[in-house]
Motif scaffolding. Structure first.
Motif, PDB file in Angstrom:
ATOM      1  N   HIS A 190      -7.337   7.388   5.322  1.00  0.00           N
ATOM      2  CA  HIS A 190      -7.064   7.885   6.559  1.00  0.00           C
ATOM      3  C   HIS A 190      -5.458   8.317   6.756  1.00  0.00           C
ATOM      4  O   HIS A 190      -4.873   7.889   6.000  1.00  0.00           O
ATOM      5  CB  HIS A 190      -7.384   6.962   8.040  1.00  0.00           C
ATOM      6  N   TRP A 191      -5.941   9.526   7.822  1.00  0.00           N
ATOM      7  CA  TRP A 191      -4.711  10.068   7.825  1.00  0.00           C
ATOM      8  C   TRP A 191      -2.855   9.091   8.415  1.00  0.00           C
ATOM      9  O   TRP A 191      -2.141   9.542   7.438  1.00  0.00           O
ATOM     10  CB  TRP A 191      -4.270  11.135   9.390  1.00  0.00           C
ATOM     11  N   SER A 200      -9.650   8.982  14.664  1.00  0.00           N
ATOM     12  CA  SER A 200      -9.192  10.049  14.087  1.00  0.00           C
ATOM     13  C   SER A 200      -9.221   9.892  13.231  1.00  0.00           C
ATOM     14  O   SER A 200      -9.249   9.685  11.802  1.00  0.00           O
ATOM     15  CB  SER A 200      -7.937  10.283  15.196  1.00  0.00           C
ATOM     16  N   ALA A 243     -12.748   9.197  10.947  1.00  0.00           N
ATOM     17  CA  ALA A 243     -13.076  10.550  11.142  1.00  0.00           C
ATOM     18  C   ALA A 243     -12.606  11.396   9.411  1.00  0.00           C
ATOM     19  O   ALA A 243     -13.220  11.887   8.666  1.00  0.00           O
ATOM     20  CB  ALA A 243     -12.636  11.871  12.052  1.00  0.00           C
ATOM     21  N   THR A 244     -11.313  10.435   9.248  1.00  0.00           N
ATOM     22  CA  THR A 244      -9.937  11.043   7.849  1.00  0.00           C
ATOM     23  C   THR A 244     -10.519  10.093   7.099  1.00  0.00           C
ATOM     24  O   THR A 244      -9.772   9.816   6.007  1.00  0.00           O
ATOM     25  CB  THR A 244      -8.963  11.244   8.687  1.00  0.00           C
ATOM     26  N   SER A 245     -10.986   9.199   6.772  1.00  0.00           N
ATOM     27  CA  SER A 245     -11.935   8.607   6.104  1.00  0.00           C
ATOM     28  C   SER A 245     -12.939   7.942   5.308  1.00  0.00           C
ATOM     29  O   SER A 245     -13.512   8.281   6.456  1.00  0.00           O
ATOM     30  CB  SER A 245     -11.244   6.983   6.259  1.00  0.00           C
ATOM     31  N   ARG A 296      -2.120   7.419   5.343  1.00  0.00           N
ATOM     32  CA  ARG A 296      -0.930   8.726   4.097  1.00  0.00           C
ATOM     33  C   ARG A 296       0.314   8.778   4.794  1.00  0.00           C
ATOM     34  O   ARG A 296       0.758   9.184   3.170  1.00  0.00           O
ATOM     35  CB  ARG A 296      -1.845   9.729   4.122  1.00  0.00           C
TER      36      ARG A 296
END
Ligand SMILES: [Zn+2]
Length: 274
Positions: A152-153, A106, A109-111, A156
């Motif tokens: 990534h999330w 995850s 996937a988010t970076s 953040r």
């Protein structure tokens, strides 16, 4: 009453054993009765003789029968319990590993990954560390890290420690921000940033990471004499005072910096002044 889960074979064994115990008891009582009739004055001797005639009676008395059955049931129960604990442990372990893997993907996937051009800059900085003998950090940075160029999330939602880079332990993921390429003066200053992040890769906290870099800045060649006026040196110097104040309690030294002796090769006075 027989529990529903008891296997049929087990029930059969118990029934045969009960039957055999019944015969053994009858034989033993018969022998004792005969002996007591023929020799009432030597009861102990009669019992000994009866045991010699029926050796089974010594091992198959009611007490030993009870012990044997109890041990069988207990051992079955213990085996079942240890199996259930083992399977529970394995299940939890598998869930934990899958959770960590899912979490890691995850983050990926988010970076965004680091471009090949920027990766060349990263590799040059690692080469500086290799040339200065930071072998453990070089191994970690080269072989265990996934480099990212955007947050990534997770990054953040958590506070970022500085504008150069951020490390996610134990996922061995380093996010490099624009300041790593632009604000840092050269590859040695970038190597200093990676040396700091490499401490986090080993689970170190901020205090240890800042202190480690400050104590090793002479070994790295990142000294106040050469870099004292750069924005990066001034920023990191201030952050080190904040995070590792124990290094700045030597009042007889320049800027109260206890590591100055390390730079000149003299014996540190830290212990004496504290
Ligand atoms: Zn840090």
């Amino acid at each position: 009453m027989i529990p529903l889960f008891t296997p049929p074979r087990l029930v059969g064994v118990f029934s045969i054993l009960d039957f055999r115990f019944g015969i053994a008891d009858l034989n033993r009582n018969k022998v004792i009765e005969q002996d007591s009739r023929s020799d009432t004055t030597n009861h102990i001797g009669a019992q000994k003789r009866s045991l010699q005639k029926n050796p089974q009676s010594a091992t198959l008395n009611p007490q030993s029968r009870h012990m044997s059955l109890s041990q069988t049931v207990e051992s079955l129960s213990k085996t079942g319990r240890s199996r259930s604990w083992r399977s529970l442990l394995i299940t939890n372990l598998i869930i934990a590993v899958l959770t960590v893997i899912g979490f890691y993907f995850s983050l990926l996937a988010t970076s965004q990954p680091v471009s090949s051009t920027d990766m060349e800059t990263v590799n040059r900085a690692i080469d500086v560390l290799a040339a200065k003998g930071f072998d453990r950090e070089v191994f970690l940075l080269r072989h265990t890290v996934t480099y990212r160029s955007t947050d990534h999330w997770l990054n953040r939602v958590i506070f970022k420690e500085n504008a150069f880079a951020a490390t996610n332990f134990p996922f061995q993921m380093i996010t490099l921000y624009p300041d790593f390429y632009r604000k840092a003066n050269d590859d040695t200053e970038r190597a200093m940033v990676l040396l700091h992040e490499a401490q986090h890769l080993q689970g170190a906290d901020e205090q240890h990471a800042y202190a480690y870099v400050w104590k090793n800045r002479a070994k790295l060649g990142w000294t106040g004499q050469l870099y004292g006026s750069t924005p990066t040196y001034m920023d990191v110097s201030g952050l080190t005072r904040e995070n590792a104040p124990e290094l700045f309690v030597c009042t007889l030294k320049p800027d109260s910096d206890c590591t100055e002796d390390l730079l000149t090769g003299q014996k540190p006075q830290t212990a004496r002044l504290r």
